[in-house]
Design a protein around this motif. Structure first.
Motif: not given
Length: 316
Positions: A184-188
């Motif tokens: 999720a944080t890498i997608a962000l």
């Protein structure tokens, strides 16, 4: 407030889609993934490939890591084999970022409809699970699209313009510890990097600014494994600690070699306008980082086992 609602709503949709897809794929695979993980670990290299394959299928490094810790705790998997599988899990989890880097937004609604049809019309539980996984995959990308639109007003904010590797690492670490999902944080991160900076041409972050955040994400994701080993045996704690040592040591090395690492990623990534290729560059940085860490640590697997055994000694 509208931006915050869109940001958290998009993040919620992404996390929900990721979680449902992982659960559905586990149901569709049945016990095959568990048998694969338990048996195909005869050599360290085979263990790495097994961990990679299981995580690429499950699309959740957390699920795969927790599974490994469970096997170790139950005595079904020896610690050296478990550590090799964890190396592979770290590579397998980068497949999510690679998928996100593709421009598949136009296919989201057909994917959602196909997943709904499979889940609704199928009579066999396995095909229903496949349909749910396909539908969840569409939800995941719809969440990413919402995130991208919500993040547009943030381009140019001081926190993103500050070129500080340490700040980037701490930002990635804190975000992943809160969200409990490096995907999720890498997608962000990929969506923030797609936003144009003050000049309207270059990324607000750039690859050099995004890589430290990526390193922080990789450190933060080890928290899930550490939490999963609570109440388990000594070897389970050692396996979780090996995961932390793997990511922490690799992140420190990559931070020291940051300019050369960024240059390497640029060389192996597509060329073109920065805003068009930055998402793929971040995905390639994620994959390159974990592949290099696995290649560096694989010859020293016995040393890793000794290190975690020393950190978590047997009771006397």
């Amino acid at each position: 407030m509208e931006m915050l609602f869109a940001l958290f709503g998009g993040l919620a949709m992404f996390l929900y889609g990721m979680d449902r897809m992982s659960r559905a794929l586990q149901r569709a695979a049945g016990d095959a993934m568990k048998r694969l993980l338990a048996r195909l670990t005869a050599t360290p290299l085979l263990g790495v490939l097994t961990g990679l394959a299981v995580t690429a299928v499950l699309q959740s490094s957390s699920a795969a890591t927790v599974m490994v810790i469970g096997f170790v705790s139950a005595g079904l998997l020896e610690l050296p084999r478990a550590v090799a599988v964890i190396y592979g899990i770290n590579i397998g989890t980068t497949m999510t970022a690679q998928l996100i880097a593709f421009d598949v937004q136009t296919l989201v609604y057909p994917v959602l409809f196909l997943g709904f049809l499979l889940d609704f019309a199928a009579r066999r539980p396995r095909w229903q699970a496949v349909g749910e996984a396909v539908f969840s995959f569409g939800l995941l990308f719809e969440g990413i699209d919402i995130l991208g639109r919500a993040l547009q007003p943030l381009a140019g904010q001081a926190v993103f313009l500050e070129e500080s590797p340490l700040l980037g690492i701490l930002l990635g670490l804190s975000m992943t510890m809160v969200v409990q999902s490096s995907s999720a944080t890498i997608a962000l991160l990929q969506n923030v990097a797609r936003q144009a900076g003050p000049d309207g041409i270059h990324s607000v972050l750039g690859l050099a600014g995004a890589v430290p955040v990526l390193l922080g994400d990789n450190i933060g994701t080890t928290v899930t494994a550490l939490l999963a080993c609570i109440g388990q045996g000594k070897d389970a704690a050692r396996a979780a600690l090996a995961h932390s040592c793997f990511n922490l040591s690799g992140s420190l090395l990559a931070a020291v070699l940051l300019p050369w690492f960024v240059r390497l990623v640029e060389l192996i990534s597509p060329k073109g306008p920065e805003l068009e290729v930055i998402s793929r560059q971040i995905a390639n940085a994620h994959t390159t980082f974990n592949v290099c860490c696995a290649l560096l640590w694989l010859p020293f697997l016995p040393w890793m086992v000794r290190l975690v055994c020393a950190l978590v000694p047997e009771d006397r």
